[in-house]
Write a protein that holds these residues in place. Structure first.
Motif, PDB file in Angstrom:
ATOM      1  N   VAL A 132      58.043  37.835  40.406  1.00 45.79           N
ATOM      2  CA  VAL A 132      57.097  38.867  40.106  1.00 45.79           C
ATOM      3  C   VAL A 132      56.299  38.890  38.894  1.00 45.79           C
ATOM      4  O   VAL A 132      56.731  38.603  37.644  1.00 45.79           O
ATOM      5  N   PHE A 133      55.009  39.142  39.068  1.00 46.73           N
ATOM      6  CA  PHE A 133      54.321  39.156  37.919  1.00 46.73           C
ATOM      7  C   PHE A 133      53.759  40.316  37.467  1.00 46.73           C
ATOM      8  O   PHE A 133      53.087  41.354  38.507  1.00 46.73           O
ATOM      9  N   LYS A 134      53.890  40.988  36.296  1.00 46.74           N
ATOM     10  CA  LYS A 134      53.323  42.187  35.768  1.00 46.74           C
ATOM     11  C   LYS A 134      52.007  42.052  35.283  1.00 46.74           C
ATOM     12  O   LYS A 134      51.858  41.230  34.390  1.00 46.74           O
ATOM     13  N   VAL A 135      50.871  42.522  36.105  1.00 47.50           N
ATOM     14  CA  VAL A 135      49.651  42.459  35.402  1.00 47.50           C
ATOM     15  C   VAL A 135      48.608  43.626  35.137  1.00 47.50           C
ATOM     16  O   VAL A 135      49.184  44.611  35.558  1.00 47.50           O
ATOM     17  N   LYS A 136      47.992  43.549  34.046  1.00 45.05           N
ATOM     18  CA  LYS A 136      46.958  44.580  33.683  1.00 45.05           C
ATOM     19  C   LYS A 136      45.526  43.916  33.659  1.00 45.05           C
ATOM     20  O   LYS A 136      45.348  42.726  33.079  1.00 45.05           O
ATOM     21  N   VAL A 137      44.642  44.842  34.320  1.00 44.82           N
ATOM     22  CA  VAL A 137      43.282  44.094  34.165  1.00 44.82           C
ATOM     23  C   VAL A 137      42.507  44.562  32.856  1.00 44.82           C
ATOM     24  O   VAL A 137      42.752  46.117  32.489  1.00 44.82           O
ATOM     25  N   HIS A 138      41.744  44.197  32.033  1.00 40.53           N
ATOM     26  CA  HIS A 138      40.976  44.482  31.148  1.00 40.53           C
ATOM     27  C   HIS A 138      39.761  44.682  31.202  1.00 40.53           C
ATOM     28  O   HIS A 138      39.170  45.590  30.564  1.00 40.53           O
ATOM     29  N   GLY A 174      35.182  36.573  43.976  1.00 37.14           N
ATOM     30  CA  GLY A 174      34.008  36.181  43.239  1.00 37.14           C
ATOM     31  C   GLY A 174      33.826  36.717  41.926  1.00 37.14           C
ATOM     32  O   GLY A 174      33.344  36.001  41.154  1.00 37.14           O
ATOM     33  N   ASP A 175      34.574  37.547  41.882  1.00 40.21           N
ATOM     34  CA  ASP A 175      34.523  38.344  40.387  1.00 40.21           C
ATOM     35  C   ASP A 175      35.523  37.711  39.313  1.00 40.21           C
ATOM     36  O   ASP A 175      36.321  36.806  39.938  1.00 40.21           O
ATOM     37  N   THR A 176      35.293  37.592  38.137  1.00 38.17           N
ATOM     38  CA  THR A 176      36.219  37.239  37.086  1.00 38.17           C
ATOM     39  C   THR A 176      36.681  38.258  36.434  1.00 38.17           C
ATOM     40  O   THR A 176      36.018  39.139  35.885  1.00 38.17           O
ATOM     41  N   ALA A 177      38.057  38.350  36.475  1.00 37.30           N
ATOM     42  CA  ALA A 177      39.021  39.389  35.940  1.00 37.30           C
ATOM     43  C   ALA A 177      39.750  38.846  34.930  1.00 37.30           C
ATOM     44  O   ALA A 177      40.385  37.956  34.625  1.00 37.30           O
ATOM     45  N   THR A 178      39.655  39.660  33.659  1.00 33.74           N
ATOM     46  CA  THR A 178      40.157  39.346  32.357  1.00 33.74           C
ATOM     47  C   THR A 178      41.466  40.176  32.561  1.00 33.74           C
ATOM     48  O   THR A 178      41.460  41.155  32.524  1.00 33.74           O
ATOM     49  N   ILE A 179      42.730  39.411  32.236  1.00 34.74           N
ATOM     50  CA  ILE A 179      44.011  39.840  32.705  1.00 34.74           C
ATOM     51  C   ILE A 179      44.931  39.412  31.706  1.00 34.74           C
ATOM     52  O   ILE A 179      44.899  38.604  30.903  1.00 34.74           O
ATOM     53  N   ASP A 180      45.971  40.570  31.565  1.00 35.19           N
ATOM     54  CA  ASP A 180      47.482  40.162  31.003  1.00 35.19           C
ATOM     55  C   ASP A 180      48.128  39.960  31.828  1.00 35.19           C
ATOM     56  O   ASP A 180      48.326  40.760  33.007  1.00 35.19           O
ATOM     57  N   PHE A 181      49.011  38.828  31.756  1.00 39.84           N
ATOM     58  CA  PHE A 181      50.190  38.965  32.878  1.00 39.84           C
ATOM     59  C   PHE A 181      51.504  38.127  32.369  1.00 39.84           C
ATOM     60  O   PHE A 181      51.512  37.489  31.397  1.00 39.84           O
TER      61      PHE A 181
END
Length: 427
Positions: free
Chosen positions: A233-239, A162-169
């Motif tokens: 594979v996805f490299k992900v970072k959460v901002h 339910g959260d909204t995560a702002t990410i780079d991928f």
């Protein structure tokens, strides 16, 4: 000219035409005269080449071929009119005998098939009863609640459903970045199903500034063929992480929805019930129409010529193209997006096209059997329906359809026949 008619399979008709010797000789003479007028031979002016030279140059078979074209130009239509045959596609002509004294030609063409009505009353088709449940109303309220939710930054904690995560991928297949696999500061609602299966679930539990590799497999039917069914594979970072704060389901929410005449929660619930009921009625009516269509086609089999099916396929392609145009798209763009080809689309449409042809043929026979006619009042109402559908004035519709009054009346009669069949289903 003598003709013999023979009926073939799939509503094909064969006509053997034996031409009179005098008629055939006259055609040869006319063909030779035409050739003489256009012949160009050194030493002679155009149109003044001796007939014997023209005949020698063209040859017997060449002259006879020209004569066939000549006789067909005058007798082609007569072959079908005299035998009361109306082809639904271009006939094929095959020359069986062609000598200086005799000409015999076989024509083959598809015609509108004969329809033997077997059953059009008491068909098995029932309209589904419409009922709106309390759960459906609650579900719609929950959707409104979700639409008017506010997002609040979570300074601590982890990503939750339910959260909204702002990410780079960045996505990689076999260690190589693939097209469309990159995104920066992308707001992704966890649980929305926006990304491929498994991606969002693996974000759950991540913290701000955390980086992670996510392993997923693209669906087999994914539109990009080079990625369909492939492991990546996805490299992900959460901002940033934002939690969804849902509003109370109360009168304030009802006002926020901003529906005319709705100020309270009770009024909103009634509006939801009315809307759901109207939608369900429309769906039930559409399904009933489909069931009647299928039942009528199944109960009254007709052998349809391929040419009529192909014509209906073309109509269906035009319908798709027109619908896309109303959405600002075109057929080529649609096919690229869906991975379809025009040939595949036509092949997929053939079965439905044949059913549509059969339905129209059978409905036409129902109208005849029930002696249905279109009154002036019904025709006027039909013009009004078209005007309402396209947002036009009635006079503008009549002007657009000028010269097609007979087609309009035929449409009204067909619609009455359809209504008759629907009204007489099994009770």
């Amino acid at each position: 000219m003598e003709t013999t008619v023979k009926k073939l399979e799939k509503s094909m008709v064969e006509i053997k035409a034996v031409f009179d010797k005098e008629e055939w000789k006259a055609a040869q003479k006319k063909a030779l005269n035409k050739l003489t007028k256009t012949a160009v031979v050194d030493g002679f002016r155009k149109g003044h080449v001796p007939v014997a030279i023209v005949k020698a140059r063209v040859g017997t078979q060449g002259l006879l071929s020209e004569a066939v074209d000549e006789i067909l130009s005058t007798s082609y239509g007569k072959v079908f009119i005299d035998n009361n045959i109306n082809p639904v596609a271009q006939p094929e002509a095959n020359v069986d005998v062609m000598t200086e004294d005799a000409l015999e030609i076989t024509f083959k063409c598809p015609v509108v098939p004969e329809v033997e009505l077997k059953q059009y009353k008491g068909l098995e088709a029932k309209k589904k009863a419409v009922r709106v449940t309390a759960k459906e109303v609650d579900d719609r309220l929950a959707q409104y609640q979700n639409e008017f939710a506010e997002l609040e930054v979570k300074n601590d904690g982890v990503v939750e459903q339910g959260d909204t995560a702002t990410i780079d991928f960045d996505g990689y297949k076999d260690g190589v970045a693939f097209e469309g696999g990159h995104g920066e500061n992308y707001p992704l609602e966890i649980g929305s199903g926006s990304f491929i299966p498994g991606f969002e679930d693996q974000l759950v539990g991540m913290k701000v500034d955390e980086e992670k590799e996510i392993n997923v497999t693209f669906p087999e039917d994914y539109q990009a063929k080079d990625l369909a069914g492939q492991a990546v594979v996805f490299k992900v970072k959460v901002h940033e992480i934002k939690a969804k704060i849902l509003p109370e389901i109360d009168d304030e929410l009802a006002k926020d929805v901003n529906i005319e005449g709705v100020e309270t929660l009770d009024q909103l619930k009634e509006n939801i019930k009315d809307t759901l009921r109207a939608n369900k009625k429309a769906e039930a009516e559409q399904q009933f129409d489909t069931d009647v269509f299928n039942a009528l086609v199944e109960a009254n089999p007709v052998e349809v010529p391929d040419a009529m099916v192909e014509q209906e396929v073309q109509n269906m392609i035009r319908e798709v193209s027109d619908n896309l145009a109303r959405q600002g798209l075109n057929l080529d763009t649609y096919m690229k997006f869906t991975g379809q080809t025009l040939d595949k689309m036509k092949e997929d449409m053939k079965e439905d096209a044949e059913k549509r042809v059969v339905f129209q043929l059978v409905i036409g026979e129902v109208a005849k059997a029930e002696k249905l006619e279109a009154t002036d009042e019904e025709v006027e109402d039909y013009y009004k329906e078209i005007a309402d559908q396209y947002g036009m004035e009635v006079d503008a519709v009549k002007k657009a359809l000028a010269g097609r009054e007979a087609d309009v009346r035929a449409d009204v009669v067909r619609n009455k026949a359809v209504d008759f069949v629907k009204e007489n289903v099994a009770k």
